[in-house]
Design a protein around this motif. Sequence first.
Motif, PDB file in Angstrom:
ATOM      1  N   PHE A 270       0.837  -1.200   0.000  1.00 21.10           N
ATOM      2  CA  PHE A 270       0.000   0.000   0.000  1.00 21.10           C
ATOM      3  C   PHE A 270       0.872   1.251   0.000  1.00 21.10           C
ATOM      4  O   PHE A 270       0.630   2.196  -0.771  1.00 21.10           O
ATOM      5  CB  PHE A 270      -0.922  -0.012   1.227  1.00 21.10           C
ATOM      6  CG  PHE A 270      -1.986   1.050   1.207  1.00 21.10           C
ATOM      7  CD1 PHE A 270      -3.250   0.760   0.732  1.00 21.10           C
ATOM      8  CD2 PHE A 270      -1.726   2.335   1.669  1.00 21.10           C
ATOM      9  CE1 PHE A 270      -4.254   1.730   0.709  1.00 21.10           C
ATOM     10  CE2 PHE A 270      -2.711   3.314   1.654  1.00 21.10           C
ATOM     11  CZ  PHE A 270      -3.974   3.017   1.174  1.00 21.10           C
ATOM     12  N   LYS A 271       1.886   1.269   0.836  1.00 20.00           N
ATOM     13  CA  LYS A 271       2.742   2.461   0.954  1.00 20.00           C
ATOM     14  C   LYS A 271       3.518   2.722  -0.324  1.00 20.00           C
ATOM     15  O   LYS A 271       3.715   3.878  -0.726  1.00 20.00           O
ATOM     16  CB  LYS A 271       3.701   2.309   2.127  1.00 20.00           C
ATOM     17  CG  LYS A 271       4.516   3.572   2.409  1.00 20.00           C
ATOM     18  CD  LYS A 271       5.335   3.455   3.670  1.00 20.00           C
ATOM     19  CE  LYS A 271       6.068   4.771   3.946  1.00 20.00           C
ATOM     20  NZ  LYS A 271       6.866   4.679   5.194  1.00 20.00           N
ATOM     21  N   LYS A 272       3.932   1.656  -1.001  1.00 23.22           N
ATOM     22  CA  LYS A 272       4.708   1.808  -2.232  1.00 23.22           C
ATOM     23  C   LYS A 272       3.914   2.557  -3.301  1.00 23.22           C
ATOM     24  O   LYS A 272       4.455   3.394  -4.020  1.00 23.22           O
ATOM     25  CB  LYS A 272       5.126   0.429  -2.762  1.00 23.22           C
ATOM     26  CG  LYS A 272       5.927   0.489  -4.065  1.00 23.22           C
ATOM     27  CD  LYS A 272       6.347  -0.900  -4.515  1.00 23.22           C
ATOM     28  CE  LYS A 272       7.134  -0.828  -5.817  1.00 23.22           C
ATOM     29  NZ  LYS A 272       7.533  -2.192  -6.278  1.00 23.22           N
ATOM     30  N   TYR A 273       2.622   2.262  -3.399  1.00 25.80           N
ATOM     31  CA  TYR A 273       1.822   2.831  -4.486  1.00 25.80           C
ATOM     32  C   TYR A 273       0.985   4.043  -4.051  1.00 25.80           C
ATOM     33  O   TYR A 273       0.457   4.751  -4.908  1.00 25.80           O
ATOM     34  CB  TYR A 273       0.920   1.748  -5.087  1.00 25.80           C
ATOM     35  CG  TYR A 273       1.718   0.650  -5.727  1.00 25.80           C
ATOM     36  CD1 TYR A 273       2.398   0.863  -6.925  1.00 25.80           C
ATOM     37  CD2 TYR A 273       1.872  -0.587  -5.109  1.00 25.80           C
ATOM     38  CE1 TYR A 273       3.179  -0.135  -7.496  1.00 25.80           C
ATOM     39  CE2 TYR A 273       2.647  -1.592  -5.675  1.00 25.80           C
ATOM     40  CZ  TYR A 273       3.295  -1.353  -6.869  1.00 25.80           C
ATOM     41  OH  TYR A 273       4.076  -2.347  -7.429  1.00 25.80           O
ATOM     42  N   GLU A 274       0.882   4.288  -2.747  1.00 29.05           N
ATOM     43  CA  GLU A 274       0.112   5.438  -2.263  1.00 29.05           C
ATOM     44  C   GLU A 274       0.975   6.451  -1.523  1.00 29.05           C
ATOM     45  O   GLU A 274       0.482   7.509  -1.120  1.00 29.05           O
ATOM     46  CB  GLU A 274      -1.015   4.961  -1.339  1.00 29.05           C
ATOM     47  CG  GLU A 274      -2.204   4.399  -2.069  1.00 29.05           C
ATOM     48  CD  GLU A 274      -2.877   5.409  -2.991  1.00 29.05           C
ATOM     49  OE1 GLU A 274      -3.183   6.531  -2.548  1.00 29.05           O
ATOM     50  OE2 GLU A 274      -3.085   5.067  -4.172  1.00 29.05           O
ATOM     51  N   ASN A 275       2.249   6.112  -1.323  1.00 37.63           N
ATOM     52  CA  ASN A 275       3.159   6.984  -0.558  1.00 37.63           C
ATOM     53  C   ASN A 275       2.613   7.297   0.828  1.00 37.63           C
ATOM     54  O   ASN A 275       2.808   8.401   1.357  1.00 37.63           O
ATOM     55  CB  ASN A 275       3.425   8.288  -1.325  1.00 37.63           C
ATOM     56  CG  ASN A 275       4.162   8.059  -2.622  1.00 37.63           C
ATOM     57  OD1 ASN A 275       5.127   7.288  -2.663  1.00 37.63           O
ATOM     58  ND2 ASN A 275       3.721   8.705  -3.681  1.00 37.63           N
ATOM     59  N   ASN A 276       1.910   6.328   1.387  1.00 33.32           N
ATOM     60  CA  ASN A 276       1.341   6.495   2.718  1.00 33.32           C
ATOM     61  C   ASN A 276       0.973   5.118   3.253  1.00 33.32           C
ATOM     62  O   ASN A 276       0.697   4.198   2.479  1.00 33.32           O
ATOM     63  CB  ASN A 276       0.089   7.384   2.664  1.00 33.32           C
ATOM     64  CG  ASN A 276      -0.188   8.081   3.983  1.00 33.32           C
ATOM     65  OD1 ASN A 276       0.338   7.700   5.030  1.00 33.32           O
ATOM     66  ND2 ASN A 276      -1.005   9.116   3.941  1.00 33.32           N
ATOM     67  N   THR A 277       0.965   4.968   4.556  1.00 35.53           N
ATOM     68  CA  THR A 277       0.525   3.711   5.153  1.00 35.53           C
ATOM     69  C   THR A 277      -1.003   3.651   5.121  1.00 35.53           C
ATOM     70  O   THR A 277      -1.672   4.688   4.976  1.00 35.53           O
ATOM     71  CB  THR A 277       0.986   3.608   6.608  1.00 35.53           C
ATOM     72  OG1 THR A 277       0.345   4.656   7.368  1.00 35.53           O
ATOM     73  CG2 THR A 277       2.497   3.744   6.716  1.00 35.53           C
ATOM     74  N   PRO A 278      -1.581   2.468   5.280  1.00 32.76           N
ATOM     75  CA  PRO A 278      -3.040   2.394   5.332  1.00 32.76           C
ATOM     76  C   PRO A 278      -3.644   3.291   6.414  1.00 32.76           C
ATOM     77  O   PRO A 278      -4.594   4.030   6.153  1.00 32.76           O
ATOM     78  CB  PRO A 278      -3.307   0.907   5.607  1.00 32.76           C
ATOM     79  CG  PRO A 278      -2.133   0.207   5.011  1.00 32.76           C
ATOM     80  CD  PRO A 278      -0.965   1.113   5.252  1.00 32.76           C
ATOM     81  N   ASP A 279      -3.091   3.233   7.618  1.00 33.09           N
ATOM     82  CA  ASP A 279      -3.608   4.075   8.705  1.00 33.09           C
ATOM     83  C   ASP A 279      -3.372   5.551   8.419  1.00 33.09           C
ATOM     84  O   ASP A 279      -4.214   6.399   8.734  1.00 33.09           O
ATOM     85  CB  ASP A 279      -2.958   3.692  10.032  1.00 33.09           C
ATOM     86  CG  ASP A 279      -3.471   2.361  10.567  1.00 33.09           C
ATOM     87  OD1 ASP A 279      -4.576   1.955  10.160  1.00 33.09           O
ATOM     88  OD2 ASP A 279      -2.763   1.741  11.371  1.00 33.09           O
ATOM     89  N   GLY A 280      -2.227   5.867   7.812  1.00 27.54           N
ATOM     90  CA  GLY A 280      -1.930   7.258   7.459  1.00 27.54           C
ATOM     91  C   GLY A 280      -2.912   7.795   6.436  1.00 27.54           C
ATOM     92  O   GLY A 280      -3.370   8.934   6.536  1.00 27.54           O
ATOM     93  N   PHE A 281      -3.260   6.963   5.446  1.00 26.77           N
ATOM     94  CA  PHE A 281      -4.236   7.374   4.434  1.00 26.77           C
ATOM     95  C   PHE A 281      -5.594   7.621   5.074  1.00 26.77           C
ATOM     96  O   PHE A 281      -6.268   8.618   4.784  1.00 26.77           O
ATOM     97  CB  PHE A 281      -4.369   6.301   3.350  1.00 26.77           C
ATOM     98  CG  PHE A 281      -5.528   6.536   2.414  1.00 26.77           C
ATOM     99  CD1 PHE A 281      -5.425   7.444   1.377  1.00 26.77           C
ATOM    100  CD2 PHE A 281      -6.740   5.872   2.604  1.00 26.77           C
ATOM    101  CE1 PHE A 281      -6.507   7.687   0.534  1.00 26.77           C
ATOM    102  CE2 PHE A 281      -7.817   6.105   1.764  1.00 26.77           C
ATOM    103  CZ  PHE A 281      -7.687   7.017   0.725  1.00 26.77           C
ATOM    104  N   LYS A 282      -6.005   6.712   5.977  1.00 20.95           N
ATOM    105  CA  LYS A 282      -7.304   6.858   6.645  1.00 20.95           C
ATOM    106  C   LYS A 282      -7.371   8.168   7.426  1.00 20.95           C
ATOM    107  O   LYS A 282      -8.337   8.932   7.316  1.00 20.95           O
ATOM    108  CB  LYS A 282      -7.546   5.684   7.575  1.00 20.95           C
ATOM    109  CG  LYS A 282      -8.896   5.709   8.261  1.00 20.95           C
ATOM    110  CD  LYS A 282      -8.974   4.764   9.442  1.00 20.95           C
ATOM    111  CE  LYS A 282      -8.734   3.338   9.065  1.00 20.95           C
ATOM    112  NZ  LYS A 282      -8.906   2.426  10.219  1.00 20.95           N
ATOM    113  N   LYS A 283      -6.335   8.452   8.204  1.00 14.51           N
ATOM    114  CA  LYS A 283      -6.323   9.680   9.010  1.00 14.51           C
ATOM    115  C   LYS A 283      -6.330  10.923   8.140  1.00 14.51           C
ATOM    116  O   LYS A 283      -7.047  11.884   8.406  1.00 14.51           O
ATOM    117  CB  LYS A 283      -5.084   9.684   9.911  1.00 14.51           C
ATOM    118  CG  LYS A 283      -5.139   8.652  11.019  1.00 14.51           C
ATOM    119  CD  LYS A 283      -3.841   8.631  11.822  1.00 14.51           C
ATOM    120  CE  LYS A 283      -3.886   7.534  12.904  1.00 14.51           C
ATOM    121  NZ  LYS A 283      -2.591   7.441  13.628  1.00 14.51           N
ATOM    122  N   MET A 284      -5.557  10.896   7.041  1.00 11.75           N
ATOM    123  CA  MET A 284      -5.476  12.057   6.155  1.00 11.75           C
ATOM    124  C   MET A 284      -6.828  12.305   5.479  1.00 11.75           C
ATOM    125  O   MET A 284      -7.289  13.441   5.409  1.00 11.75           O
ATOM    126  CB  MET A 284      -4.407  11.822   5.079  1.00 11.75           C
ATOM    127  CG  MET A 284      -4.240  12.985   4.105  1.00 11.75           C
ATOM    128  SD  MET A 284      -3.050  12.597   2.806  1.00 11.75           S
ATOM    129  CE  MET A 284      -3.957  11.367   1.868  1.00 11.75           C
TER     130      MET A 284
END
Length: 288
Positions: A270-284
Motif C-alpha cells: 500500500f505504501k509503495k503505491y500510495e506513498n502512505n501507510t493504510p492508517d496514514g491514508f485513513k487519518k489524512m
Amino acid sequence: MCEIKNINSTAITQNKLKFSIYKTIDFLPYMKELDVPHRHNYNMILLNERNSGKQLVDFEECIIEPFSITCLHYGQIHQWLDYDKIEGYIIVFENDFFALRHQNYELSEFSFLTYRHKIPYAKVSKEQFENVKSIALWMLKEFSGKGNNFDKHLYSLLNLMLLELDRLFEPNNKNTEFSQSLQLIYHFEELIDKYFREKHFVKDYASVLHVRPNYLNAVCNEVTKSSAGDLIRNRIILEAKRLLIHEKKTASEIAYELGFTDNSYFGRFFKKYENNTPDGFKKMFLKN
C-alpha cells in the motif's frame, strides 16, 4: 468515519424494469438521502445542462459543470456534495436491463462504464450536449407515456445514448486491430473486477485469457497507457481504500480480505503505491 450504504436500483427506479430517467429536480429527494457515501448496484448517467455542483466519486472530488456528462458504473462509491441547483437529467439502469436486449453486446465495451476511467467526466460543447439531451428527452417521453413496447424503445434509446457517449469519451477511430485489442482489455478488466482478491499476478489472468503475459502487458500499455500489473494493483488499492474508509476494517482485516497472507507485506504494498501507510491514508482522508 462513514459506513457505506448499499443502494439497490429498485429503491431508485421504483419499478421492475431496473431502469429509470429523471429530471434532476425530480431526483432531488433521492440526492438528499444519498448525500452520504453509498455504493451503487447500478449505472448512472448525469447530464447537467445548467448551474454547477459537486460530487465525490471513489475519493475524488468531481465538479459538475454546465454542459457536462458524468458516468458512474456498478460498484463505485459515490456521494452527492452540492447538487440542489444543477439542472439536467439522470438515467439509472442495471447491467441486466441492457443485457436483456443486447445479449451479445456487453456494457464493458463502453470504457466509460469500466474502471479504466476513474471518473468518467466530460465537459462538452452545447451542440454535443444537445445531441445527447435529445435522446434523453425521447427516453423521458417513452418512460412517462408507457405506450406499446415502450420498454423495447427504452432498450434501443439507451444503446443509442451509449454509442453517442462513446464518441465523446473515445473520439479516436477504432480500426479492426485496435478493436481486437480493446476486446482483450474489456475481458481483462472484467476478470480483474471478479478475481482481484485472489489473483494478484499478470500470469494468472493471461492464463485465463489464453495469451502470454508479455503480450497482455503490451496490449495494456498500448490501449490504456498502463501496464497489466498496474491495472491489477490499482483495483486492489481502490478496494483497500474503500474498506479502510467505509467498512471500519483494520489493515490486517483488509490484508486478509484482499488475499495477502502477510500483513506487513500488504502495508509495504500500500505504501509503495500510495506513498502512505493504510492508517496514514485513513487519518489524512478523514481529516480533509
